[in-house]
Design an enzyme around this catalytic site. Structure first.
Site, PDB file in Angstrom:
ATOM      1  CB  SER A  54      -0.953  -0.053   1.198  1.00  0.00           C
ATOM      2  OG  SER A  54      -1.961   0.911   1.101  1.00  0.00           O
TER       3      SER A  54
ATOM      4  CG  ASP B 207      -6.076  -2.627  -4.233  1.00  0.00           C
ATOM      5  OD1 ASP B 207      -6.842  -2.124  -3.402  1.00  0.00           O
ATOM      6  OD2 ASP B 207      -4.864  -2.813  -4.009  1.00  0.00           O
TER       7      ASP B 207
ATOM      8  CG  HIS C  98      -5.126  -2.762  -0.138  1.00  0.00           C
ATOM      9  ND1 HIS C  98      -4.616  -2.110  -1.243  1.00  0.00           N
ATOM     10  CD2 HIS C  98      -4.545  -2.183   0.940  1.00  0.00           C
ATOM     11  CE1 HIS C  98      -3.767  -1.168  -0.838  1.00  0.00           C
ATOM     12  NE2 HIS C  98      -3.704  -1.208   0.478  1.00  0.00           N
TER      13      HIS C  98
END
Length: 537
Positions: free
Chosen positions: A230, A450, A478
């Site tokens: 991320s 995502d 994710h």
């Protein structure tokens, strides 16, 4: 490089005099790292004793697989390496391979955020990688500046008072609602400025990347490998741009679009989260025999927004109002593993008026405690300072209204979440211009659907790093690697083991997945008591 064992492990002394870094910045002197057993706070008494000047008793090295803790001091301002220092909390899980038996140095890991603690991730990664791969790395976790056990650790408000549930609705209905949301955002920003005016100017992704290089130097490593999820993908990209010659392996999983930091990337999230929320409602409709909320996405959507309106007027259990509901179901955009729990709580409330499931989800996954408030403070500190943000509410309102016409699920909640940046005491700067062709081959991993980091961001990152290869997964969760997809994990292990990359395909820049998605979750007929899934922003 030789490893020193005994009282101090991983000692690195790169030079006795101050030098110039390879990117032109002045380099800080190397720091010693004193590893020791982790206490309840996730820090090392040994490291604390050394840093305070007290000489501890000698000790032996723990067996491989044991997590150790330490601290390292880094400059507050990397342009003044001998100036004020701050402290970062580290963890280490040593690999069992010797330096002459294929050991590959350190694998630094970061779970995202910004604002997420990375100390526990080291243990998870070391335990989840194939044994032969884990044996070849010392896996290093760290709390970035401002986070968790690092010092200082930001806190801008009293979370029990500021986030007392139910909070005001994220979606304003009249001007008084807007005024309340704006005043709360302004108060939060002022609280951060009042407490940490000295620290906020230096809370940036670039400085965090430079902290990573200070960690590398203190560990005595010429190069490091990195696994970031991320926001950690952006942090890794910044590091690779500033220090390409210091990279051995670089894995970026669930990739941030570096061209849109940070206001534009948040607006892009409005649309991707709304799509993923519709995926969830379609799944509920496919399992109508269990949840009985409708046979179509439209029917389930109607039930969900009716639930939200009802909770606005009468919060479940006195705590789950409309904004708390937003938080609870946003977690489903990160992981489909939560869908059965969310759907059961949704169904119980709509069909039976039962609030137990919603209240349990709030307390397990969404309640803002001191740890979460610290994470949020750093999230804002980094994003508000990294780049420029609109400074007037009218712009925010107009953009939120526009997005909400097509993406009602996330548009207003996301705007409210980031709104303190409109009033942040330190104005945003100029982001690092990410990208280089000088870094060794990198591995990007991305799920096609995502929500938190849309697929287009991976394609953008791919263009900026010509040596990068993209591995796509056809799902929508994710954080793809080490999450149960054997195809993805085989590619990850091969790359970490010997830099083997997925074969290049003409379809690599399309939405065709190199790895299949994991099976969609099975419905459950009651609220399961499994551990909560922590969402990475």
């Amino acid at each position: 490089m030789k490893r020193v064992v005994g009282v101090v492990a991983g000692v690195a002394m790169l030079g006795a005099v101050l030098g110039i870094g390879p990117d032109g910045a002045r380099a800080a002197p190397a720091r010693e790292i004193a590893w020791g057993p982790c206490n309840q706070n996730g820090t090392s008494p040994l490291s604390t004793a050394l840093n305070s000047g007290t000489q501890p008793l000698p000790r032996t090295e723990p067996p491989p697989g044991t997590m150790e803790c330490a601290r390292v001091r880094v400059p507050l301002d990397h342009s003044e390496p001998l100036g004020q220092q701050i402290s970062l909390a580290l963890t280490r899980v040593r690999g069992s391979a010797g330096r002459d038996a294929g050991h590959l140095g350190v694998l630094l890991v970061n779970p995202g955020g910004p604002g997420a603690s990375g100390r526990s991730l080291a243990r998870y990664v070391a335990a989840t990688l194939p044994r032969d791969v884990a044996a070849r790395f010392d896996v290093i976790g760290f709390d970035p500046r401002g986070v968790g056990a690092s010092e200082p650790a930001l806190s801008c408000v009293d979370p029990e008072r500021f986030y007392a549930a139910p909070r005001p609705d994220n979606i304003p209905r009249v001007k008084a609602d807007e005024d309340l949301l704006v005043s709360r955002a302004r108060a939060y920003a002022q609280g951060c400025g009042n407490r940490y005016a000295w620290f906020l100017p230096y809370l940036t992704s670039e400085n965090t990347a430079r902290d990573m290089d200070s960690i590398r130097a203190a560990l005595g490593e010429d190069k490091i490998s990195f696994l970031g999820y991320s926001y950690g993908t952006y942090l890794g990209a910044v590091y690779a741009t500033l220090f390409p010659q210091r990279v051995r392996r670089m894995v970026l999983d669930s990739v941030v679009d570096p061209s849109g930091v940070w206001y534009d990337t948040n607006i892009a999230q409005d649309y991707s989260f709304d799509r993923r929320h519709r995926d969830f409602m379609s799944w509920v409709a496919r399992n109508e025999s269990v949840y009985r909320l409708g046979h179509s996405q439209a029917a389930v959507s109607f039930a969900w927004y009716a639930m939200r309106a009802r909770l606005h007027a009468r919060p479940a259990g006195g705590v789950v109002g409309s904004s708390e509901l937003d938080d609870i179901f946003t977690a489903g955009g990160y992981s489909s593993r939560l869908w059965p729990r969310l759907a059961q709580a949704f169904s119980d409330y709509v069909l039976k008026g039962e609030v137990t499931g919603l209240v349990a989800l709030f307390h397990s996954d969404s309640k803002v405690d001191a740890k979460e408030e610290n994470s949020y403070a750093v999230y804002l500190g980094v994003q508000c300072r990294d780049a420029a943000w609109p400074r007037n509410w009218e712009r925010w309102r107009a953009d939120a209204q526009k997005a909400s016409e097509k993406a009602p699920f996330m548009a207003w909640p996301n705007a409210v979440y980031n709104l303190p940046c409109a009033f942040w005491p330190e104005r945003g700067g100029t982001p690092v211009k990410v990208g280089t062709s000088q870094v060794p081959p990198m591995l990007l991993i991305q799920s096609v659907h995502d929500a938190a980091t849309p697929y287009a961001g991976a394609l953008s990152m791919l263009r900026l790093f010509p040596t990068a290869h993209l591995l796509t997964e056809a799902g929508g969760d994710h954080g793809v690697s080490l999450a149960g997809n054997p195809c993805v994990d085989r590619h990850l292990a091969a790359y970490l083991r010997d830099a083997t990359l997925p074969p290049e395909r003409r379809a690599a820049r399309s939405t065709a997945g190199s790895c299949p998605a994991q099976r969609e979750p099975r419905p459950v007929t009651r609220l399961s008591a499994g551990p909560p899934v922590a969402a990475i922003r």
